[in-house]
Design a protein around this motif. Structure first.
Motif, PDB file in Angstrom:
ATOM      1  N   ASN A  15       9.808   0.815   6.367  1.00 20.40           N
ATOM      2  CA  ASN A  15       9.183   2.070   5.953  1.00 20.40           C
ATOM      3  C   ASN A  15       9.214   3.079   7.104  1.00 20.40           C
ATOM      4  O   ASN A  15       8.536   2.913   8.100  1.00 20.40           O
ATOM      5  CB  ASN A  15       7.745   1.792   5.520  1.00 20.40           C
ATOM      6  CG  ASN A  15       7.022   3.060   5.082  1.00 20.40           C
ATOM      7  OD1 ASN A  15       7.630   4.121   4.905  1.00 20.40           O
ATOM      8  ND2 ASN A  15       5.718   2.953   4.890  1.00 20.40           N
ATOM      9  N   ASN A  18       6.642   7.754   7.588  1.00 21.46           N
ATOM     10  CA  ASN A  18       5.648   8.419   8.438  1.00 21.46           C
ATOM     11  C   ASN A  18       6.275   9.132   9.632  1.00 21.46           C
ATOM     12  O   ASN A  18       5.618   9.913  10.309  1.00 21.46           O
ATOM     13  CB  ASN A  18       4.616   7.404   8.950  1.00 21.46           C
ATOM     14  CG  ASN A  18       3.695   6.936   7.854  1.00 21.46           C
ATOM     15  OD1 ASN A  18       3.419   7.684   6.917  1.00 21.46           O
ATOM     16  ND2 ASN A  18       3.226   5.707   7.944  1.00 21.46           N
ATOM     17  N   THR A 128       5.900   2.102 -10.367  1.00 19.95           N
ATOM     18  CA  THR A 128       5.171   2.763  -9.289  1.00 19.95           C
ATOM     19  C   THR A 128       4.354   3.938  -9.819  1.00 19.95           C
ATOM     20  O   THR A 128       3.223   4.172  -9.379  1.00 19.95           O
ATOM     21  CB  THR A 128       6.155   3.258  -8.212  1.00 19.95           C
ATOM     22  OG1 THR A 128       6.753   2.132  -7.579  1.00 19.95           O
ATOM     23  CG2 THR A 128       5.451   4.102  -7.154  1.00 19.95           C
ATOM     24  N   ASP A 228       2.521  10.204   1.018  1.00 18.41           N
ATOM     25  CA  ASP A 228       1.673   9.039   1.334  1.00 18.41           C
ATOM     26  C   ASP A 228       1.119   8.404   0.060  1.00 18.41           C
ATOM     27  O   ASP A 228       1.033   7.175  -0.042  1.00 18.41           O
ATOM     28  CB  ASP A 228       0.519   9.460   2.245  1.00 18.41           C
ATOM     29  CG  ASP A 228       0.978   9.791   3.659  1.00 18.41           C
ATOM     30  OD1 ASP A 228       2.106   9.403   4.026  1.00 18.41           O
ATOM     31  OD2 ASP A 228       0.214  10.451   4.387  1.00 18.41           O
ATOM     32  N   HIS A 229       0.734   9.243  -0.881  1.00 19.85           N
ATOM     33  CA  HIS A 229       0.203   8.757  -2.153  1.00 19.85           C
ATOM     34  C   HIS A 229       1.260   7.937  -2.887  1.00 19.85           C
ATOM     35  O   HIS A 229       0.984   6.854  -3.412  1.00 19.85           O
ATOM     36  CB  HIS A 229      -0.237   9.958  -2.995  1.00 19.85           C
ATOM     37  CG  HIS A 229      -1.208   9.611  -4.082  1.00 19.85           C
ATOM     38  ND1 HIS A 229      -1.723  10.549  -4.935  1.00 19.85           N
ATOM     39  CD2 HIS A 229      -1.750   8.431  -4.469  1.00 19.85           C
ATOM     40  CE1 HIS A 229      -2.531   9.978  -5.793  1.00 19.85           C
ATOM     41  NE2 HIS A 229      -2.568   8.684  -5.528  1.00 19.85           N
ATOM     42  N   ASP A 232       1.796   4.555  -1.107  1.00 17.39           N
ATOM     43  CA  ASP A 232       0.684   3.637  -1.391  1.00 17.39           C
ATOM     44  C   ASP A 232       0.839   2.999  -2.767  1.00 17.39           C
ATOM     45  O   ASP A 232       0.616   1.791  -2.936  1.00 17.39           O
ATOM     46  CB  ASP A 232      -0.649   4.383  -1.309  1.00 17.39           C
ATOM     47  CG  ASP A 232      -1.057   4.719   0.113  1.00 17.39           C
ATOM     48  OD1 ASP A 232      -0.475   4.134   1.050  1.00 17.39           O
ATOM     49  OD2 ASP A 232      -1.947   5.576   0.286  1.00 17.39           O
ATOM     50  N   GLN A 233       1.197   3.805  -3.755  1.00 17.48           N
ATOM     51  CA  GLN A 233       1.374   3.277  -5.104  1.00 17.48           C
ATOM     52  C   GLN A 233       2.553   2.308  -5.167  1.00 17.48           C
ATOM     53  O   GLN A 233       2.497   1.290  -5.863  1.00 17.48           O
ATOM     54  CB  GLN A 233       1.587   4.432  -6.093  1.00 17.48           C
ATOM     55  CG  GLN A 233       0.381   5.333  -6.274  1.00 17.48           C
ATOM     56  CD  GLN A 233      -0.843   4.569  -6.731  1.00 17.48           C
ATOM     57  OE1 GLN A 233      -0.809   3.811  -7.699  1.00 17.48           O
ATOM     58  NE2 GLN A 233      -1.951   4.771  -6.036  1.00 17.48           N
ATOM     59  N   LYS A 235       3.650   0.398  -2.728  1.00 20.43           N
ATOM     60  CA  LYS A 235       3.246  -0.858  -2.102  1.00 20.43           C
ATOM     61  C   LYS A 235       2.366  -1.687  -3.037  1.00 20.43           C
ATOM     62  O   LYS A 235       2.496  -2.917  -3.119  1.00 20.43           O
ATOM     63  CB  LYS A 235       2.504  -0.580  -0.798  1.00 20.43           C
ATOM     64  CG  LYS A 235       3.375  -0.056   0.329  1.00 20.43           C
ATOM     65  CD  LYS A 235       2.510   0.178   1.569  1.00 20.43           C
ATOM     66  CE  LYS A 235       3.290   0.774   2.705  1.00 20.43           C
ATOM     67  NZ  LYS A 235       2.433   1.038   3.892  1.00 20.43           N
ATOM     68  N   LYS A 236       1.467  -1.014  -3.746  1.00 25.24           N
ATOM     69  CA  LYS A 236       0.596  -1.730  -4.684  1.00 25.24           C
ATOM     70  C   LYS A 236       1.416  -2.419  -5.758  1.00 25.24           C
ATOM     71  O   LYS A 236       1.147  -3.566  -6.134  1.00 25.24           O
ATOM     72  CB  LYS A 236      -0.395  -0.754  -5.318  1.00 25.24           C
ATOM     73  CG  LYS A 236      -1.506  -0.292  -4.400  1.00 25.24           C
ATOM     74  CD  LYS A 236      -2.440   0.683  -5.110  1.00 25.24           C
ATOM     75  CE  LYS A 236      -3.517   1.188  -4.181  1.00 25.24           C
ATOM     76  NZ  LYS A 236      -4.412   2.175  -4.857  1.00 25.24           N
TER      77      LYS A 236
END
Length: 275
Positions: A15, A18, A128, A228-229, A232-233, A235-236
């Protein structure tokens, strides 16, 4: 998933979202090529995610347009780093609001199913974004840049394109996902590039007929409002399918030497001429 695909037990997530890339745009594509070869010889399957500050990626057909060099010069004058990719597809702008995702997997022996490869990425994006849109449609969006059968859209607006690259023992499915900013501004940039690259020829020259209103970002289409949102989704979702091991882009643990990537950059670059 509508295909027979099952995620491997372990997935390496590289990843780099960032730390937005400013270096040569060839670098992440060369990384994928080298990583794909490693996965074909037994390294852990991988998801590679990255962003670039300001770049423009051409397809091979774009580079063959009669005034392509003039179009590239125009882009470079505006600060774009430009490359020609060797996977399928046409011109695509990438910037810090666009997430690029490569799923790199071993290829089953004796199996060739290109649509299956595209379907893996479609289902990945669809799952996602499951909490943000009921309908993630696939199918060419007329007027979009880099059009294809696996354009992904919401309410008729394209936000994602998918391409694939196959090696002997492994393959890459790549997607660009327009997350932040104006989709129409990016489409207008591509349209203007084609105007220059095609030139004033009276003959019909085949190229995408881009309409700025064809494209929108996820932040314009849904309440998913940031890179970022999205990460995060993602990865979940993938953590429900496999064990993920996240590492930094530069990590030595991914068993890829930087010299290998630099060598691959030269190989990709040698497939077209810049002068």
């Amino acid at each position: 998933m509508s295909t027979s695909f099952r995620w491997p037990n372990n997935i390496l997530l590289v990843n780099h979202t960032n730390n937005v890339l400013t270096q040569n745009i060839l670098y992440p594509f060369a990384f994928d090529e080298v990583a794909c070869r490693k996965v074909g010889f037994g390294q852990t399957p991988m998801i590679h995610m990255w962003r670039h500050m300001k770049a423009f990626v051409l397809g091979m057909r774009d580079w063959k347009l009669p005034k392509a060099k003039e179009g590239v010069a125009w882009l470079q004058q505006q600060g774009y780093d430009v490359m020609v990719r060797h996977s399928g597809g046409a011109a695509v702008p990438v910037d810090k609001g666009v997430i690029n995702i490569s799923i790199i997997l071993p290829k089953p022996i004796g199996e060739i199913n290109i649509h299956h490869d595209f379907e893996i990425m479609y289902q990945f994006i669809k799952n996602t974004l499951g909490g943000f849109s009921r309908e993630i449609n696939k199918g060419e969006v007329i007027g979009s840049y880099c059009p294809g059968d696996y354009d992904l859209s919401i309410n008729g607006f394209k936000f994602c394109g998918i391409a694939q690259r196959r090696q002997t023992k492994s393959f890459i499915v790549h997607a660009f996902v327009v997350v932040e900013g104006s989709g129409s501004d990016r489409a207008a940039l591509v349209r203007d590039f084609y105007k220059i690259a095609v030139g004033n020829s009276d003959e019909f020259i085949e190229h995408p007929q881009v309409e700025p209103t064809s494209t929108a970002s996820l932040s314009e289409l849904t309440n998913l409002n940031s890179v970022d949102h999205f990460v995060d989704q993602m990865k979940k979702y993938i953590s429900t399918e496999a064990n993920i091991f996240e590492q930094k882009f530069e990590s030595n643990n991914i068993e890829i030497d930087n010299d290998e990537i630099l060598d691959m950059m030269e190989r990709i670059k040698s497939r077209y001429r810049e002068e």
